[in-house]
Enzyme design. Structure first.
Site, short mmCIF file in Angstrom:
data_model
loop_
_atom_site.label_atom_id
_atom_site.label_comp_id
_atom_site.label_asym_id
_atom_site.label_seq_id
_atom_site.Cartn_x
_atom_site.Cartn_y
_atom_site.Cartn_z
N ILE A 16 0.85 -1.20 0.00
CA ILE A 16 0.00 0.00 0.00
C ILE A 16 0.88 1.25 0.00
O ILE A 16 0.63 2.20 -0.75
CB ILE A 16 -0.97 0.00 1.20
CG1 ILE A 16 -1.97 -1.16 1.08
CG2 ILE A 16 -1.74 1.33 1.28
CD1 ILE A 16 -2.87 -1.33 2.30
N HIS A 187 -15.03 -1.41 9.23
CA HIS A 187 -14.40 -1.87 7.98
C HIS A 187 -14.17 -3.37 8.13
O HIS A 187 -13.09 -3.85 8.45
CB HIS A 187 -13.08 -1.14 7.73
CG HIS A 187 -12.34 -1.68 6.55
ND1 HIS A 187 -12.85 -1.64 5.28
CD2 HIS A 187 -11.14 -2.31 6.44
CE1 HIS A 187 -11.99 -2.21 4.44
NE2 HIS A 187 -10.95 -2.62 5.13
#
Length: 326
Positions: A16, A187
Site C-alpha cells: 500500500i 471496515h
C-alpha cells in the site's frame, strides 16, 4: 508556494505504501500547490526495502517534495507531523484468531499513539488504514490523551468506493452520477453499504434497483470484496486501498464537494443511536479541515438492524482489547 507540511506514513515499504507515496508526492492528496516533507516509518528489518522506495522517490524529482525522512523510530517519523497515515499493521497469519490479531495490533498502535501524543502537531490528522482499522484508530486515540479525539479516523472510503463501483456497474451510469451513498460501521464483513438515501442521475436509487439485489448481491459483494481480490490476485488490495486513503485525506483536508457527502469512520458522538466513542463509519461532510456527521437521515428497520449489528461488532473488538487501553 505554501510552506511544506509534514506527512508521516507507517508501513512505508509495503504494498500500500508503494502505491501511496508517489501519489502523495505528486500532489494528489493535498493539492498541486502544497509542498510536503515525507516522514516514512518501517520496522528495522524493512529498512533496506524502504531505502529502495526512497531512492525511487528521489529519482522522480517531484517538485512538491521538500524532503524525505526514512526511519524505524516512531518519534522521528511523527515529529511535527500534520498528516499521519497508519498503514503498517500485523497481518492475520494462518490459524490466527481475530482476538490474537487485535492484541498483536494493539501493541503496535498503542506505541504509535504514545509517540503521536509526544511529538506530533496538536492539530494532526490521523488515518488508520491497517486492519482492524476502526479498532486500531481507537487504540491509537486512547494512547494520545493530549490530542483531540476527533483527530483520529479510520478508512471506510475503500468500502464507499467499492459500493459506488457496484452500483454504477449495475445501472450502467458513471460513479460521479451517484449521490448520497453511505457506509455505516466497521471496515469488516459487517459493514453496511446503504443506498436508501442515494440518487442516481437525480432519481432515487431504490427506484432503479430491486431490493432483493441490494440485500442478496450488492451488500454481500461490497462486504466480501477484499476477500474476492485476495482470491483473484493472490494478494490483498493495495492500489485501491492507497487510492481510498488519498481520497479520505484529500476530502478531510480540502473539503467535500458542495452538496455531497462521503463515508469516514470517526468517533461517534451518539448520532443515530451509535454508542459515543466508537470509531464508526458515518456519512460525513468536510469543510475547513474538519468533518461533520450528516444529521437527520431517516433509518428504516432494514438499516437499523445492520447498523446495530456492525456497532455490536465494534463494541466487541473494543472490549477484547479493553485491558490494553489506558
Amino acid at each position: 508556494m505554501k510552506a511544506p507540511v509534514r506527512v508521516a506514513v507507517t508501513g512505508a515499504a509495503g504494498q500500500i505504501g508503494y502505491s501511496l507515496l508517489f501519489r502523495i508526492a505528486a500532489g494528489e492528496m493535498l493539492g498541486k500547490d502544497q509542498p510536503v516533507t515525507l516522514q516514512l516509518l518501517e520496522i528495522p528489518q524493512a529498512q533496506e526495502a524502504l531505502q529502495g522506495t526512497v531512492m525511487e522517490l528521489e529519482d522522480c524529482a517531484f517538485p512538491l517534495v521538500d524532503g524525505i525522512i526514512a526511519t524505524d523510530s516512531a518519534e522521528e517519523a511523527f515529529r511535527d507531523a500534520d498528516y499521519v497515515l497508519l498503514v503498517g499493521a500485523k497481518p492475520r497469519g494462518p490459524g490466527m484468531e481475530r482476538k490474537d490479531l487485535l492484541e498483536a495490533n494493539a501493541a503496535i498502535f498503542s506505541a504509535q499513539g504514545q509517540a503521536l501524543n509526544a511529538v506530533a502537531k496538536r492539530d494532526v490528522k490521523v488515518l488508520a488504514v491497517g486492519n482492524p482499522a476502526n479498532t486500531n484508530a481507537l487504540i491509537t486515540q486512547r494512547n494520545a490523551p493530549d490530542l483531540d479525539p476527533r483527530n483520529f479516523t479510520a478508512m471506510t472510503r475503500l468500502d464507499h468506493n467499492r459500493a459506488l463501483a457496484q452500483l454504477s456497474n449495475k445501472v450502467g451510469c458513471h460513479s460521479t452520477e451517484i449521490r448520497g451513498l453511505a457506509v455505516w460501521g466497521n471496515h469488516s464483513a459487517t459493514q453496511y453499504p446503504d443506498i436508501s438515501h442515494c440518487t442516481i442521475q437525480g432519481r432515487p436509487a431504490a427506484d432503479q434497483v430491486e431490493h432483493a439485489w441490494v440485500k442478496d448481491t450488492f451488500i454481500p459483494t461490497v462486504q466480501q470484496r477484499g476477500a474476492a481480490i485476495i482470491k483473484a490476485r493472490g494478494a490483498s488490495s493495495a492500489a485501491s486501498a492507497a487510492s481510498a486513503a488519498i481520497d479520505h485525506m484529500r476530502d478531510w483536508a480540502l473539503g467535500t464537494p458542495e452538496g455531497e457527502w462521503t463515508s469516514m469512520a470517526v468517533p461517534s458522538d451518539g448520532s443515530y443511536g451509535i454508542e459515543a466513542g466508537l470509531i464508526y463509519s458515518f456519512p460525513v461532510t468536510c469543510r475547513g479541515g474538519d468533518y461533520k456527521i450528516v444529521s437527520g437521515l431517516s433509518v428504516d428497520d432494514f438499516s437499523r438492524a445492520r447498523m446495530d449489528q456492525t456497532a455490536a461488532e465494534l463494541a466487541e473488538e473494543r472490549d477484547a482489547v479493553a485491558h490494553l487501553l489506558p
